[in-house]
Motif scaffolding. Sequence first.
Motif, mmCIF file in Angstrom:
data_model
loop_
_atom_site.group_PDB
_atom_site.id
_atom_site.type_symbol
_atom_site.label_atom_id
_atom_site.label_comp_id
_atom_site.label_asym_id
_atom_site.label_seq_id
_atom_site.Cartn_x
_atom_site.Cartn_y
_atom_site.Cartn_z
ATOM 1 N N TYR A 93 2.227 109.133 64.014
ATOM 2 C CA TYR A 93 3.077 110.320 64.139
ATOM 3 C C TYR A 93 3.124 111.158 62.861
ATOM 4 C CZ TYR A 93 4.845 107.554 68.063
ATOM 5 O OH TYR A 93 4.950 106.778 69.184
ATOM 6 N N HIS A 94 2.822 110.573 61.694
ATOM 7 C CA HIS A 94 2.901 111.331 60.449
ATOM 8 C C HIS A 94 1.544 111.497 59.764
ATOM 9 C CE1 HIS A 94 7.249 111.626 60.429
ATOM 10 N NE2 HIS A 94 7.342 110.343 60.668
ATOM 11 N N GLY A 95 0.487 110.932 60.331
ATOM 12 C CA GLY A 95 -0.838 111.077 59.756
ATOM 13 C C GLY A 95 -1.038 110.209 58.528
ATOM 14 N N SER A 96 -1.979 110.574 57.691
ATOM 15 C CA SER A 96 -2.324 109.787 56.503
ATOM 16 C C SER A 96 -2.039 110.593 55.246
ATOM 17 C CB SER A 96 -3.794 109.369 56.531
ATOM 18 O OG SER A 96 -4.640 110.506 56.557
ATOM 19 N N ASP A 97 -1.911 109.852 54.140
ATOM 20 C CA ASP A 97 -1.644 110.508 52.868
ATOM 21 C C ASP A 97 -2.092 109.583 51.743
ATOM 22 O OD1 ASP A 97 -0.432 112.094 50.732
ATOM 23 O OD2 ASP A 97 0.702 113.023 52.351
ATOM 24 N N ASP A 98 -2.364 110.199 50.594
ATOM 25 C CA ASP A 98 -2.778 109.440 49.415
ATOM 26 C C ASP A 98 -1.879 109.814 48.250
ATOM 27 O OD1 ASP A 98 -5.319 108.163 50.455
ATOM 28 O OD2 ASP A 98 -5.824 110.285 50.737
ATOM 29 N N THR A 99 -1.515 108.805 47.450
ATOM 30 C CA THR A 99 -0.733 109.050 46.243
ATOM 31 C C THR A 99 -1.395 108.344 45.068
ATOM 32 O OG1 THR A 99 0.697 107.115 46.531
ATOM 33 C CG2 THR A 99 1.399 109.175 47.576
ATOM 34 N N TRP A 100 -1.069 108.788 43.868
ATOM 35 C CA TRP A 100 -1.577 108.149 42.656
ATOM 36 C C TRP A 100 -0.473 108.122 41.612
ATOM 37 C CZ3 TRP A 100 -1.430 110.855 38.080
ATOM 38 C CH2 TRP A 100 -1.277 112.236 38.174
ATOM 39 N N ASN A 101 -0.533 107.124 40.742
ATOM 40 C CA ASN A 101 0.418 107.005 39.646
ATOM 41 C C ASN A 101 -0.303 106.490 38.404
ATOM 42 O OD1 ASN A 101 3.444 107.317 40.661
ATOM 43 N ND2 ASN A 101 2.260 106.356 42.303
ATOM 44 N N PHE A 102 -0.037 107.154 37.291
ATOM 45 C CA PHE A 102 -0.637 106.741 36.019
ATOM 46 C C PHE A 102 0.470 106.568 34.989
ATOM 47 C CE2 PHE A 102 -2.204 107.812 31.763
ATOM 48 C CZ PHE A 102 -3.199 106.841 31.623
ATOM 49 N N SER A 103 0.415 105.463 34.260
ATOM 50 C CA SER A 103 1.407 105.233 33.206
ATOM 51 C C SER A 103 0.691 104.782 31.935
ATOM 52 C CB SER A 103 2.423 104.165 33.631
ATOM 53 O OG SER A 103 1.812 102.901 33.783
ATOM 54 N N LEU A 104 1.308 105.098 30.820
ATOM 55 C CA LEU A 104 0.786 104.703 29.517
ATOM 56 C C LEU A 104 1.962 104.182 28.707
ATOM 57 C CD1 LEU A 104 -1.790 104.670 27.752
ATOM 58 C CD2 LEU A 104 -1.074 106.887 26.839
ATOM 59 N N LYS A 105 1.910 102.907 28.324
ATOM 60 C CA LYS A 105 3.007 102.279 27.595
ATOM 61 C C LYS A 105 2.527 101.816 26.233
ATOM 62 C CE LYS A 105 6.539 98.661 27.932
ATOM 63 N NZ LYS A 105 7.094 97.555 28.748
ATOM 64 N N HIS A 106 3.334 102.118 25.215
ATOM 65 C CA HIS A 106 3.006 101.707 23.849
ATOM 66 C C HIS A 106 4.100 100.774 23.340
ATOM 67 C CE1 HIS A 106 2.826 102.288 19.357
ATOM 68 N NE2 HIS A 106 1.596 101.937 19.642
ATOM 69 N N GLU A 107 3.723 99.569 22.924
ATOM 70 C CA GLU A 107 4.665 98.573 22.419
ATOM 71 C C GLU A 107 4.366 98.309 20.943
ATOM 72 O OE1 GLU A 107 5.438 95.400 25.748
ATOM 73 O OE2 GLU A 107 3.339 96.034 25.853
ATOM 74 N N LEU A 108 5.335 98.614 20.097
ATOM 75 C CA LEU A 108 5.194 98.427 18.658
ATOM 76 C C LEU A 108 6.137 97.306 18.219
ATOM 77 C CD1 LEU A 108 4.040 99.356 15.918
ATOM 78 C CD2 LEU A 108 5.926 101.012 15.809
ATOM 79 N N ASP A 109 5.557 96.217 17.720
ATOM 80 C CA ASP A 109 6.340 95.037 17.344
ATOM 81 C C ASP A 109 6.295 94.870 15.828
ATOM 82 O OD1 ASP A 109 7.747 92.725 17.302
ATOM 83 O OD2 ASP A 109 6.292 91.512 18.400
ATOM 84 N N LEU A 110 7.423 95.221 15.169
ATOM 85 C CA LEU A 110 7.522 95.105 13.719
ATOM 86 C C LEU A 110 8.490 93.991 13.355
ATOM 87 C CD1 LEU A 110 7.660 98.898 12.783
ATOM 88 C CD2 LEU A 110 5.681 97.384 12.828
ATOM 89 N N LYS A 111 8.679 93.773 12.077
ATOM 90 C CA LYS A 111 9.496 92.654 11.626
ATOM 91 C C LYS A 111 10.956 92.790 12.052
ATOM 92 C CE LYS A 111 10.696 89.978 7.491
ATOM 93 N NZ LYS A 111 10.514 89.843 6.024
ATOM 94 N N LEU A 112 11.491 94.000 11.985
ATOM 95 C CA LEU A 112 12.912 94.197 12.266
ATOM 96 C C LEU A 112 13.194 94.913 13.578
ATOM 97 C CD1 LEU A 112 14.177 95.233 8.716
ATOM 98 C CD2 LEU A 112 14.263 92.968 9.778
ATOM 99 N N ILE A 113 12.189 95.556 14.143
ATOM 100 C CA ILE A 113 12.426 96.335 15.363
ATOM 101 C C ILE A 113 11.317 96.121 16.381
ATOM 102 C CG2 ILE A 113 13.674 98.131 14.082
ATOM 103 C CD1 ILE A 113 11.182 99.910 14.470
ATOM 104 N N GLN A 114 11.659 96.389 17.629
ATOM 105 C CA GLN A 114 10.703 96.472 18.728
ATOM 106 C C GLN A 114 10.841 97.874 19.311
ATOM 107 O OE1 GLN A 114 8.542 94.086 20.320
ATOM 108 N NE2 GLN A 114 7.872 95.726 21.688
ATOM 109 N N LEU A 115 9.746 98.629 19.304
ATOM 110 C CA LEU A 115 9.780 100.011 19.774
ATOM 111 C C LEU A 115 8.820 100.169 20.944
ATOM 112 C CD1 LEU A 115 10.845 102.907 19.331
ATOM 113 C CD2 LEU A 115 8.886 103.288 17.824
ATOM 114 N N ASP A 116 9.358 100.579 22.090
ATOM 115 C CA ASP A 116 8.549 100.819 23.281
ATOM 116 C C ASP A 116 8.641 102.292 23.661
ATOM 117 O OD1 ASP A 116 8.068 98.074 23.401
ATOM 118 O OD2 ASP A 116 9.750 97.715 24.754
ATOM 119 N N ALA A 117 7.517 102.874 23.987
ATOM 120 C CA ALA A 117 7.485 104.263 24.454
ATOM 121 C C ALA A 117 6.571 104.323 25.666
ATOM 122 C CB ALA A 117 6.972 105.194 23.357
ATOM 123 N N TRP A 118 6.912 105.170 26.633
ATOM 124 C CA TRP A 118 6.110 105.222 27.842
ATOM 125 C C TRP A 118 6.058 106.634 28.412
ATOM 126 C CZ3 TRP A 118 10.963 103.123 27.542
ATOM 127 C CH2 TRP A 118 11.954 103.697 28.330
#
Length: 286
Positions: A37-62
């Motif tokens: 009843y609704h036909g066909s469809d296509d979707t896409w998703n792209f993600s880029l995640k950066h994880e920075l692990d230092l002595k005192l902090i953990q920094l994640d950006a996406w």
Amino acid sequence: QRSSSEGTLSVEQPIQVPFLSSTLTPHLTLHHYDVEYHGSDDTWNFSLKHELDLKLIQLDAWLRTGTAYKLPSFWQMFWVSSAFAEGDPTLKPEHSNDFETGIRLSLKQAQEPWFSVRSYSQEYQDLITWKRGYGNRFYPVNLHSATISGLSFSSGLSLVENHINISANHTITDPINQTPGPNSEGNYLPFRPLGNTSINLDANFKTMLVSLTYHEQRRTYIREANTKWLDPFHKLDLAFSHRQSFPIFELMTTLRIDNLSDKQYEVLERFPKPGRYSEINLKIKF
């Protein structure tokens, strides 16, 4: 009953960045839908995640971007006609282009404090929303176009050797109707709050758990022309749980007091929420 089939292809490859002590992870997902009843469809998703692990902090950006496809729900299509609402079996699926970016900072301390900021934007075609029509009945419709964007701030920390956890979130939302028309284009979408705030405090000591939650909701428009709205409100909820072990079973007793401050508010027009109320739950686990 409607038949459907779907297929998904997902690819992810973490990349180590030695001189930054970090990891860069791209992720790509392709999705195909084929629905009767609704036909066909296509979707896409792209993600880029950066994880920075230092002595005192953990920094994640996406960063995330892509498209989405959502079918009408059963109730939106087939709600049996009543004095309150009526469904619409001719509804079309929603389509959207999505974008999100964010950052999360964690400090490597005993309290484990963290803070995050997230920004998002969604551009919709055929977004499904409810309208009030003849006889004050609600019915679902597809909007030609709309955009929903927002900014969200979150934070949290742990105290007393992780026995007390505090978290908070504040979100500002900008839901705009882009459907051409004098009473729609450029107005806020109805039934979508313009923001909310929540603060949670959980204290866990051996067999006892106490939870205190504060919730605040900003103005919510209830007409397409933005001529009527529900006022902002805030409320406080409290829950207390106690766990007790016996030889052959475990008993969990929970006391909940919702709307502790006895506020009068509505989340749907002319359907006021109850004032302060409480309940006790008993759960036995063998």
